[in-house]
Design an enzyme around this catalytic site. Structure first.
Site, PDB file in Angstrom:
ATOM      1  N   LYS A 149     -17.184 -24.532 -13.297  1.00 60.65           N
ATOM      2  CA  LYS A 149     -17.020 -22.939 -12.960  1.00 60.65           C
ATOM      3  C   LYS A 149     -15.810 -22.648 -11.844  1.00 60.65           C
ATOM      4  O   LYS A 149     -15.195 -21.680 -12.064  1.00 60.65           O
ATOM      5  CB  LYS A 149     -18.232 -22.739 -12.413  1.00 60.65           C
ATOM      6  CG  LYS A 149     -19.138 -21.761 -13.033  1.00 60.65           C
ATOM      7  CD  LYS A 149     -20.499 -21.392 -12.164  1.00 60.65           C
ATOM      8  CE  LYS A 149     -20.970 -22.503 -11.282  1.00 60.65           C
ATOM      9  NZ  LYS A 149     -21.606 -22.171  -9.944  1.00 60.65           N
TER      10      LYS A 149
ATOM     11  N   ARG B 233     -28.464 -16.066 -10.023  1.00 65.55           N
ATOM     12  CA  ARG B 233     -29.051 -17.074 -10.769  1.00 65.55           C
ATOM     13  C   ARG B 233     -30.532 -17.022 -11.154  1.00 65.55           C
ATOM     14  O   ARG B 233     -30.973 -18.308 -11.505  1.00 65.55           O
ATOM     15  CB  ARG B 233     -29.066 -18.353  -9.571  1.00 65.55           C
ATOM     16  CG  ARG B 233     -28.152 -19.394  -9.482  1.00 65.55           C
ATOM     17  CD  ARG B 233     -28.163 -20.325  -8.425  1.00 65.55           C
ATOM     18  NE  ARG B 233     -27.598 -21.389  -8.227  1.00 65.55           N
ATOM     19  CZ  ARG B 233     -26.343 -21.881  -7.528  1.00 65.55           C
ATOM     20  NH1 ARG B 233     -25.754 -20.686  -7.313  1.00 65.55           N
ATOM     21  NH2 ARG B 233     -26.394 -22.941  -7.254  1.00 65.55           N
TER      22      ARG B 233
ATOM     23  N   ARG C  48     -30.996 -29.895  -8.393  1.00 68.62           N
ATOM     24  CA  ARG C  48     -30.238 -28.683  -8.629  1.00 68.62           C
ATOM     25  C   ARG C  48     -30.007 -28.415 -10.238  1.00 68.62           C
ATOM     26  O   ARG C  48     -30.181 -27.340 -10.664  1.00 68.62           O
ATOM     27  CB  ARG C  48     -28.772 -29.250  -8.067  1.00 68.62           C
ATOM     28  CG  ARG C  48     -28.979 -29.048  -6.644  1.00 68.62           C
ATOM     29  CD  ARG C  48     -27.792 -29.628  -5.874  1.00 68.62           C
ATOM     30  NE  ARG C  48     -26.490 -28.615  -5.974  1.00 68.62           N
ATOM     31  CZ  ARG C  48     -25.141 -28.876  -6.016  1.00 68.62           C
ATOM     32  NH1 ARG C  48     -24.986 -30.167  -6.167  1.00 68.62           N
ATOM     33  NH2 ARG C  48     -24.413 -27.942  -6.045  1.00 68.62           N
TER      34      ARG C  48
HETATM   35  P1  AMP Z   1     -23.513 -23.952  -5.500  1.00 70.50           P
HETATM   36  O1  AMP Z   1     -22.192 -24.304  -4.725  1.00 70.50           O
HETATM   37  O2  AMP Z   1     -23.152 -22.649  -6.193  1.00 70.50           O
HETATM   38  O3  AMP Z   1     -23.859 -25.048  -6.211  1.00 70.50           O
HETATM   39  O4  AMP Z   1     -24.599 -23.517  -4.318  1.00 70.50           O
HETATM   40  C1  AMP Z   1     -25.042 -24.406  -3.470  1.00 70.50           C
HETATM   41  C2  AMP Z   1     -26.278 -24.076  -2.998  1.00 70.50           C
HETATM   42  O5  AMP Z   1     -26.479 -22.653  -2.451  1.00 70.50           O
HETATM   43  C3  AMP Z   1     -27.409 -24.008  -4.084  1.00 70.50           C
HETATM   44  O6  AMP Z   1     -27.985 -25.182  -4.269  1.00 70.50           O
HETATM   45  C4  AMP Z   1     -28.635 -23.105  -3.372  1.00 70.50           C
HETATM   46  O7  AMP Z   1     -29.445 -23.577  -2.297  1.00 70.50           O
HETATM   47  C5  AMP Z   1     -27.666 -22.069  -2.619  1.00 70.50           C
HETATM   48  N1  AMP Z   1     -27.221 -20.799  -3.655  1.00 70.50           N
HETATM   49  C6  AMP Z   1     -25.977 -20.359  -4.062  1.00 70.50           C
HETATM   50  N2  AMP Z   1     -26.035 -19.337  -4.712  1.00 70.50           N
HETATM   51  C7  AMP Z   1     -27.347 -19.081  -4.848  1.00 70.50           C
HETATM   52  C8  AMP Z   1     -28.116 -18.030  -5.559  1.00 70.50           C
HETATM   53  N3  AMP Z   1     -27.525 -17.084  -6.235  1.00 70.50           N
HETATM   54  N4  AMP Z   1     -29.448 -17.923  -5.126  1.00 70.50           N
HETATM   55  C9  AMP Z   1     -30.188 -18.781  -4.592  1.00 70.50           C
HETATM   56  N5  AMP Z   1     -29.532 -19.957  -3.850  1.00 70.50           N
HETATM   57  C10 AMP Z   1     -28.127 -20.180  -3.960  1.00 70.50           C
END
Ligand code: AMP
Length: 223
Positions: free
Chosen positions: A13, A88, A171
């Site tokens: 992504k 999400r 995750r």
């Molecule tokens: P990512 O880098 O997008 O994988 O995000 C890392 C972490 O941030 C995720 O595992 C969630 O804990 C939190 N996070 C990021 N975006 C969201 C979202 N849209 N809704 C809820 N938690 C989020």
């Protein structure tokens, strides 16, 4: 153009988002980066979300929705945005749809990078990022020239605290249970562009640009 990029962790992504930003001259807004920066800086938001992130759980919608909608009001995003990591959940997608008309904007397309779970597990377990700027490497598919050192800025490479095997499992489970609902949401609106993300980066971006009606061979506007 306002786009949403949906894909599990390790789907590529971030890489495709950079290509879109470069090509369309729009901004990249990654919710995960915003939360990680807040945690690193120890802000009140960071203290509130740290536990969820470390466990690989989603930050509650009440915090996430307010934060992202507030950021989107910034005129910097008027020309367009690639949303990465948000929405999400179905409630986040709905809140976004409800709020954008007030800003005279709407989501044009939602892009889903589809990658099988086993491939994601393999990619994530080899993923390292540099401490200075979070440049991403993979010991199997994209190793640095010098082991443990970032090619671009020379800083140390580390594994993200949420890239450990147990957290990766949680995750990915969250993605295939919750976030896949967002894919269904945009498919029902006729806005989904689904791509096979288990191909070389260049091929994914070629299909992505074609899917958006752009010529993959053409340079970005103004260059
Ligand atoms: P990512 O880098 O997008 O994988 O995000 C890392 C972490 O941030 C995720 O595992 C969630 O804990 C939190 N996070 C990021 N975006 C969201 C979202 N849209 N809704 C809820 N938690 C989020």
């Amino acid at each position: 153009m306002n786009l949403i990029l949906i894909g599990a962790q390790g789907s590529g992504k971030g890489t495709q988002a950079s290509i879109l930003v470069e090509r369309l001259g729009i901004r990249h807004l990654a919710s995960g980066d915003i939360f990680r920066n807040a945690v690193a800086q120890g802000t009140p938001l960071g203290l509130e979300v740290k536990g969820y992130m470390e466990r690989g759980e989603l930050v509650p919608d009440r915090i996430t929705i307010a934060l992202i909608l507030d950021l989107l009001r910034d005129p910097a995003y008027e020309k367009g945005v690639v949303l990465d990591g948000f929405p999400r959940t179905r409630d986040q997608a709905k809140a976004l749809d409800d709020a954008l008309p007030q800003l005279h904007r709407r989501i044009d397309r939602a892009i889903y990078l589809n990658v099988p779970r086993e491939v994601l597990l393999d990619r994530l377990s080899g993923r390292y990022v540099c401490v200075a700027h979070q440049h991403v490497y993979n010991i199997k598919t994209k190793p640095p020239k010098t082991p443990g050192i970032c090619d671009i800025d020379g800083s140390e490479l580390i594994q993200r605290s949420d890239d450990t095997p147990a957290v990766i499992e949680t995750r990915l489970q969250k993605f295939f249970e919750d976030t896949i609902q967002v894919v269904h949401y945009y498919r029902a609106q006729g806005k989904l562009l689904e791509l096979d993300g288990n191909q070389p980066i260049e091929e994914v971006s070629r299909q992505l640009l074609l899917g958006l009606g752009l010529d993959p061979a053409q340079a970005k506007p103004g260059s």
